[in-house]
Structure formats: C-alpha cells, structure tokens
Design an enzyme around this catalytic site. Structure first.
Site, short mmCIF file in Angstrom:
data_model
loop_
_atom_site.label_atom_id
_atom_site.label_comp_id
_atom_site.label_asym_id
_atom_site.label_seq_id
_atom_site.Cartn_x
_atom_site.Cartn_y
_atom_site.Cartn_z
CE LYS A 195 29.30 71.12 62.05
NZ LYS A 195 30.29 71.36 63.10
CE1 TYR A 211 29.04 83.45 64.65
CE2 TYR A 211 27.69 82.60 62.85
CZ TYR A 211 28.68 82.42 63.80
OH TYR A 211 29.31 81.20 63.89
CB SER A 268 30.15 81.93 59.67
OG SER A 268 30.56 80.76 58.99
CE LYS A 308 35.80 70.43 59.70
NZ LYS A 308 35.44 71.16 60.94
NE ARG A 316 34.93 74.29 58.09
CZ ARG A 316 34.58 73.41 57.17
NH1 ARG A 316 35.17 73.42 55.99
NH2 ARG A 316 33.64 72.52 57.43
CE LYS A 365 27.49 74.62 62.46
NZ LYS A 365 28.57 74.33 63.37
C1 PBG Z 1 33.03 72.74 64.14
C2 PBG Z 1 32.06 73.83 63.98
C3 PBG Z 1 31.80 74.49 62.78
C4 PBG Z 1 30.88 75.48 63.04
C5 PBG Z 1 30.53 75.39 64.39
N1 PBG Z 1 31.28 74.34 64.97
C6 PBG Z 1 32.41 74.37 61.45
C7 PBG Z 1 32.80 73.11 60.90
O1 PBG Z 1 32.17 72.07 61.08
O2 PBG Z 1 33.82 73.13 60.21
C8 PBG Z 1 30.37 76.42 62.01
C9 PBG Z 1 29.61 77.56 62.46
C10 PBG Z 1 29.47 78.64 61.48
O3 PBG Z 1 29.82 78.52 60.28
O4 PBG Z 1 28.97 79.68 61.89
N2 PBG Z 1 32.93 71.86 65.15
#
Ligand code: PBG
Length: 328
Positions: free
Chosen positions: A201, A319, A281, A224, A211, A255
């Site tokens: 990730k 999505y 997203s 992060k 978010r 991801k």
């Molecule tokens: C956080 C989490 C995130 C997403 C899924 N789980 C965002 C992040 O790490 O801030 C993002 C998914 C998306 O953008 O569709 N645990």
C-alpha cells in the site's frame, strides 16, 4: 518496390472482424473478478452522495438490503464495507473500532443475517475511520506506534470476525500484524476467516475522495509516509509480500491500482498467491469526471479494469464494479 506479397505477416488480419477479434482476445473481465466497496453512514433511510465521487453514496444500514440485492443480481461475489464514523465518536485511540455496536459491526450483522453466505463481506482493519487525527494507528510525537497499534488491530480483526466478516483486510501497513492477527483468530476458533493483506500500500495522492467519504480528510493534518510505502519503490513491495505470505496471508492487495500495474505483474509472477488490485477513489473520480466532461469515452472504464487482468490480478476492488457488472 512494394510487391503483392508485402508484408508477409499481417497482424491486422485477425483484427478485421468482431468475430475474429473475439477469438484472439487474451483476457476477459467478468463479474467474478469484482469487489464492490460500500460506504456506511449512521441514521435511517439515508442515501448521501459523496461529493468528490460521482454516483457513489453512503448508505444507512436499513438501505443496505436493496443495494446488496443489486450487487447479488449482478453476480458480484463480495462487498467491502467502510464506515463513516460521526466526529463525536472519534478519539485519539480510535476506541470506537472496538465497540461491538459500531456502524461496521451492525452492518455486518444485518447483511449476514439477511444474505448468509450468498455474498462475501470484506472489512478493513485499520484505525483511520475512528481516530480524531485520521491516522491508521496510535500516535506519539506525530509518529504512528507499530506494536501498540497492532495490539488494537488484533482485537478489531477478531471483533469483525465474530460479527460474521468473511475476509479480514488489514490496510494499516503496520509491521507484523498479519502473523499476530492470524494467530489471534486461530486461537479464538476463527481459523476459517480469510486474511487479505494490503501488503503493498503506497502513500498515495489518489486517496483523497475516499478520505472524504469516511470523513478522515479534514482531521488528517500530515501524510502517511512513515508507514505507507514510497511510490518510488518496487523491490520493497516484494519484501512486504514475502513477509505477509510467511505470516499467513491468503491473498495480497496492491493499492492503488493503475499506477502500479508493474508491481501487480511482478508479484503475480514471483509469488503464486492471489493478487488483488484496488482501483482507488482518486482513480475512479478521474475517470468518471473525464467521461462526464466528454474528455474520454465510456469504455475507458472497461479498459482500465482490463489492465488489471492483463497484469495478472485475480480480482479488483472498484467503485465501478456495479456499473460495469451490469454490462458484462
Ligand atoms: C485506510 C484506507 C484508505 C483507503 C482504503 N483504506 C486510505 C488511506 O490510507 O488513507 C483508500 C481507498 C480509496 O482511496 O479508494 N485504511
């Protein structure tokens, strides 16, 4: 001089007709490949549009019956649940994550009672929907503490399993959490609950709309980068996957999706484990807005999803899942 024989080999020949294009098609997308994310909100009869994600809504629990029916009719095997926790239930420790009557727990119970094992439920393990600072774990001096966080994540995972969650998906990027969660689940007789590790990730710029959707955007002051991966790296992804495989992950996630097809492909080739892709997203909203503004064609959705199949992904969290499944 060009003769009648030039060129000998014409790769365009099989492209001439639709029937023959079908015969040589190398990859296929079916609804079996899709996972549909669903955002939850408190209250009754709520269906709230997420402003930064065209056509994506937050649903209150009593609205889930219809939407899950729709997902099932379109033969999508699994949904991923994400709660939007009201601000007054958030604190620095994300304690709401361990409340067995929190939004996600109630949603899992509702869906499992109604749909049994006709559909899989996947839930994230991470604290960001519950913390006042928007980070995935416990903070000290602006640093997310690893081991303290893992101790909470184990409990969050067990709670979700007890509620009926089928696939536990740690998305927090803490070290060692897969092994700890696996043991904890096994010791509590949840040895059949699957672990899908968000092993790879990235600290990505494509998470913005999500978010928004879970309400962590405003609270998150920094980035992060001290726990999610640097987007310049790919060898590091191998080390992450190797550890999670050893610790007992059943499947791994990469991801975001489209900017990381190289990573999906090389993990698939080197570890014979199911690799899932998360088309996040930001990727969704970019494509969706592009179509809305007539900049790109609608089939860009299929094209984007097919790229994951080419790369070797077993399934895709998207999505677009519901919208595209209707057409497959
Ligand atoms: C956080 C989490 C995130 C997403 C899924 N789980 C965002 C992040 O790490 O801030 C993002 C998914 C998306 O953008 O569709 N645990």
């Amino acid at each position: 001089m060009i003769t009648g024989k030039f060129p000998n080999l014409r790769l365009r020949r099989p492209r001439k007709y639709d029937w023959s294009r079908k015969l040589v098609q190398e990859n296929n997308l079916s609804s079996n490949d899709l996972i549909y994310p669903l955002f939850l909100t408190e209250g009754n009869n709520k269906k709230k549009l997420i402003k930064s994600m065209p056509n994506i809504y937050q649903y209150s629990i009593n609205k889930l019956g219809n939407i899950v029916n729709n997902v099932l009719e379109n033969k999508i095997p699994m949904i991923a649940l994400f709660p939007s926790t009201p601000g007054h239930k958030k604190n620095a420790y994300g304690e709401e994550a361990l409340n067995e009557d929190n939004l996600i727990c109630r949603a899992i119970r509702f869906i499992k009672k109604r749909f049994k094992n006709d559909i899989g439920i996947m839930c994230d393990v991470a604290l960001d929907p519950y913390t006042s600072h928007g980070h995935d774990g416990i903070l000290k001096n602006n640093y997310v503490l690893n081991d303290k966080t893992v101790n909470i994540l184990m409990k969050q995972a067990l709670l979700q399993a007890q509620m009926g969650c089928d696939v536990i998906a740690p998305s927090d990027m803490m070290d060692g959490r897969i092994g700890k969660i696996r043991k904890f689940l096994d010791n509590n007789n949840y040895q059949d609950v699957q672990l899908l590790s968000y092993a790879v990730k990235y600290a990505s710029n494509f998470y913005g709309p999500f978010r928004d959707a879970v309400g962590s955007k405003k609270s998150l002051k920094s980035d992060k980068k001290n726990y999610q991966m640097d987007f310049s790296n790919s060898s590091e992804a191998f080390r992450e996957v190797a550890l999670d495989v050893k610790e007992g992950a059943d499947m791994v996630m990469v991801k975001p999706g489209m900017p990381y097809l190289d990573v999906i492909k090389s993990i698939k080739e080197n570890f014979k484990i199911p690799v899932l892709a998360y088309q996040v997203s930001g990727e969704y909203s970019l494509i969706k807005n592009g179509i809305k503004n007539n900049l790109i064609k609608k089939d860009a959705i299929l094209e984007s999803l097919m790229s994951f199949k080419r790369a070797g992904a077993s399934a895709i969290v998207s999505y677009f899942a519901l919208e595209i499944a209707k057409k497959l």
